[in-house]
Design an enzyme around this catalytic site. Structure first.
Site, PDB file in Angstrom:
ATOM      1  N   CYS A  64       0.752  -1.084   0.017  1.00  0.00           N
ATOM      2  CA  CYS A  64       0.047   0.080  -0.026  1.00  0.00           C
ATOM      3  C   CYS A  64       0.876   1.448  -0.090  1.00  0.00           C
ATOM      4  O   CYS A  64       1.560   1.630   0.934  1.00  0.00           O
ATOM      5  CB  CYS A  64      -0.938  -0.038   1.187  1.00  0.00           C
ATOM      6  N   ARG A  67      -0.183   4.617   3.020  1.00  0.00           N
ATOM      7  CA  ARG A  67       0.097   4.507   4.332  1.00  0.00           C
ATOM      8  C   ARG A  67       0.201   5.575   5.327  1.00  0.00           C
ATOM      9  O   ARG A  67       0.368   5.379   6.286  1.00  0.00           O
ATOM     10  CB  ARG A  67       1.237   3.467   4.746  1.00  0.00           C
ATOM     11  N   TRP A 230      -9.511   5.473  -0.183  1.00  0.00           N
ATOM     12  CA  TRP A 230      -9.852   5.955  -1.508  1.00  0.00           C
ATOM     13  C   TRP A 230      -9.000   5.475  -2.491  1.00  0.00           C
ATOM     14  O   TRP A 230      -7.904   4.964  -2.402  1.00  0.00           O
ATOM     15  CB  TRP A 230      -9.824   7.509  -1.594  1.00  0.00           C
ATOM     16  N   GLU A 235      -5.176   2.913 -10.229  1.00  0.00           N
ATOM     17  CA  GLU A 235      -5.923   1.680 -10.159  1.00  0.00           C
ATOM     18  C   GLU A 235      -6.983   1.493 -11.035  1.00  0.00           C
ATOM     19  O   GLU A 235      -7.325   0.351 -11.591  1.00  0.00           O
ATOM     20  CB  GLU A 235      -6.382   1.646  -8.808  1.00  0.00           C
TER      21      GLU A 235
HETATM   22  N1  ARG Z   1      -6.799  -1.811  -6.735  1.00  0.00           N
HETATM   23  C1  ARG Z   1      -8.125  -2.312  -6.400  1.00  0.00           C
HETATM   24  C2  ARG Z   1      -9.201  -1.993  -7.335  1.00  0.00           C
HETATM   25  O1  ARG Z   1      -8.989  -1.219  -8.360  1.00  0.00           O
HETATM   26  C3  ARG Z   1      -8.426  -1.701  -4.863  1.00  0.00           C
HETATM   27  C4  ARG Z   1      -7.288  -1.983  -4.040  1.00  0.00           C
HETATM   28  C5  ARG Z   1      -7.338  -1.041  -2.794  1.00  0.00           C
HETATM   29  N2  ARG Z   1      -7.270   0.099  -3.283  1.00  0.00           N
HETATM   30  C6  ARG Z   1      -7.188   1.292  -2.555  1.00  0.00           C
HETATM   31  N3  ARG Z   1      -6.830   2.559  -2.938  1.00  0.00           N
HETATM   32  N4  ARG Z   1      -7.603   1.200  -1.260  1.00  0.00           N
HETATM   33  O2  ARG Z   1     -10.358  -1.878  -7.393  1.00  0.00           O
END
Ligand code: ARG
Length: 354
Positions: A64, A67, A230, A235
């Site tokens: 992560c 953090r 968030w 991602e």
């Molecule tokens: N990578 C995952 C997704 O795209 C989520 C993982 C957690 N991500 C976060 N920003 N807490 O759905």
């Protein structure tokens, strides 16, 4: 000494030392824990222990990048929820509290260490269907979508169908629950300059709430402990909507941009990816939904490393996850190694229940 007692002792010692409690207090809590383990084979953690443990687990999450904010985690203790219906209500509460109309709050809900399992990978996620005409929706959800259908769920066979919550207690058949629409915040993706973008009809949900991992604190395992932060833009923009085994939007975006997709050296993939990521960040920001770009996230992670250093702790990390999938070399993370040792408390993968 049992394994559990040893784990409990390590945990209580580092927790109590961190918050400046005395050796006497450590000793008396450990005696109580030992008494409970001897009597029941396990012990009950206090709300304070769970709250600190869940935060420390985030701090120890090597993959992560977010953090820095570990101390701001909101922890809900729902260990006493018994029935699927109660658990369902607690999950809806989690979604609502965490979403907070877009001002997303990092949140975890901790359920009983025994006999509760949430089958979803994330509380909110899109279904995926294998059809004769190809895959519809999120290819990553195909297996779970099939499970839901076998349990009686009917999807709409569209690209962005929200999957139901699947909750299991004991060895009972799991129960399915729809999430009412008003609980789900989504962001239609559009681009500040490229006006055709919105006609691609792409969207994403606001809050990623991981529900498939277990939380381990002081020798106690919580198999149902959904948590969220968030999103970091990449991602969604460089993985969920971009990967060719996910929503695979890069070729169509490149096409619309008029790029030469016949030549790798035109960098059509890279150029399309950048605009997709710009669109994700622009849309979330315009809608007032929390999101962080990967440059800012990397700076925040740098702060985290510094603060941990000041606190006398070394930072562990998984380099392959910490580097962003877009322009990794522009962040400091790319240019140094990380020690991927796993500390506890932490969040761990566990075998899928289906
Ligand atoms: N990578 C995952 C997704 O795209 C989520 C993982 C957690 N991500 C976060 N920003 N807490 O759905």
């Amino acid at each position: 000494m049992t394994g559990m007692l040893k784990e409990a002792e390590d945990f209580i010692r580092s927790y109590y030392n961190e918050i400046g409690r005395s050796e006497l207090e450590i000793h008396s809590r450990l005696l109580e824990i030992e008494r409970q383990i001897k009597k029941n084979g396990s012990y009950e953690q206090t709300i304070d222990e769970i709250t600190y443990g869940a935060k420390a687990a985030w701090r120890n999450s090597n993959k992560c990048i977010g953090r820095l904010f570990w101390q701001s985690l909101n922890v809900f203790d729902k260990r006493y929820m018994q029935t699927e219906e109660e658990i369902y209500q607690a999950l809806l509460e989690h979604i609502q509290f965490a979403t907070n109309e877009g001002r997303i709050r990092p949140t975890i809900t901790v359920f009983s260490p025994h006999d509760v399992r949430i089958w979803n990978h994330q509380l909110i996620r899109y279904a995926g269907y294998k059809t004769e005409k190809g895959i519809i929706g999120d290819p990553d959800s195909i297996a779970f979508t099939k499970v839901c259908q076998d349990l009686g769920w009917k999807g709409n066979n569209e690209h962005f169908d929200i999957l139901p919550l699947v909750i299991q207690t004991k060895n009972n058949q799991p129960k399915l629950f729809e999430i009412p629409k008003e609980y789900i915040l989504e962001v239609p993706i559009r681009h500040q300059e490229l006006k055709w973008f919105e006609e691609l009809n792409v969207k994403w949900y606001a809050v990623p709430i991981i529900s498939s991992m277990k939380l381990e604190i002081g020798g106690i395992t919580y198999p149902a402990a959904p948590f969220n932060g968030w999103y970091m833009g990449t991602e969604i923009g460089a993985r969920n909507l971009a990967d060719d085994n996910r929503y695979n939007m890069v070729p169509i975006i490149a096409e619309n941009m008029g790029l030469n997709t016949k030549s790798n050296a035109s960098l059509w993939k890279d150029r399309a990816l950048v605009e997709l990521n710009a669109a994700v960040l622009f849309s979330f920001k315009e809608d007032g939904v929390s999101i962080v770009d990967h440059h800012t996230a990397a700076q925040q992670f740098k702060r985290f490393e510094e603060k941990e250093g000041e606190a006398g702790r070394d930072v562990t990390g998984n380099w392959t996850w910490l580097i962003p999938p877009l322009s990794p070399g522009t962040t400091h993370i790319f240019h140094k190694p990380y020690n991927n040792e796993k500390k506890t408390p932490n969040y761990f993968y566990q075998p899928s229940p289906y």
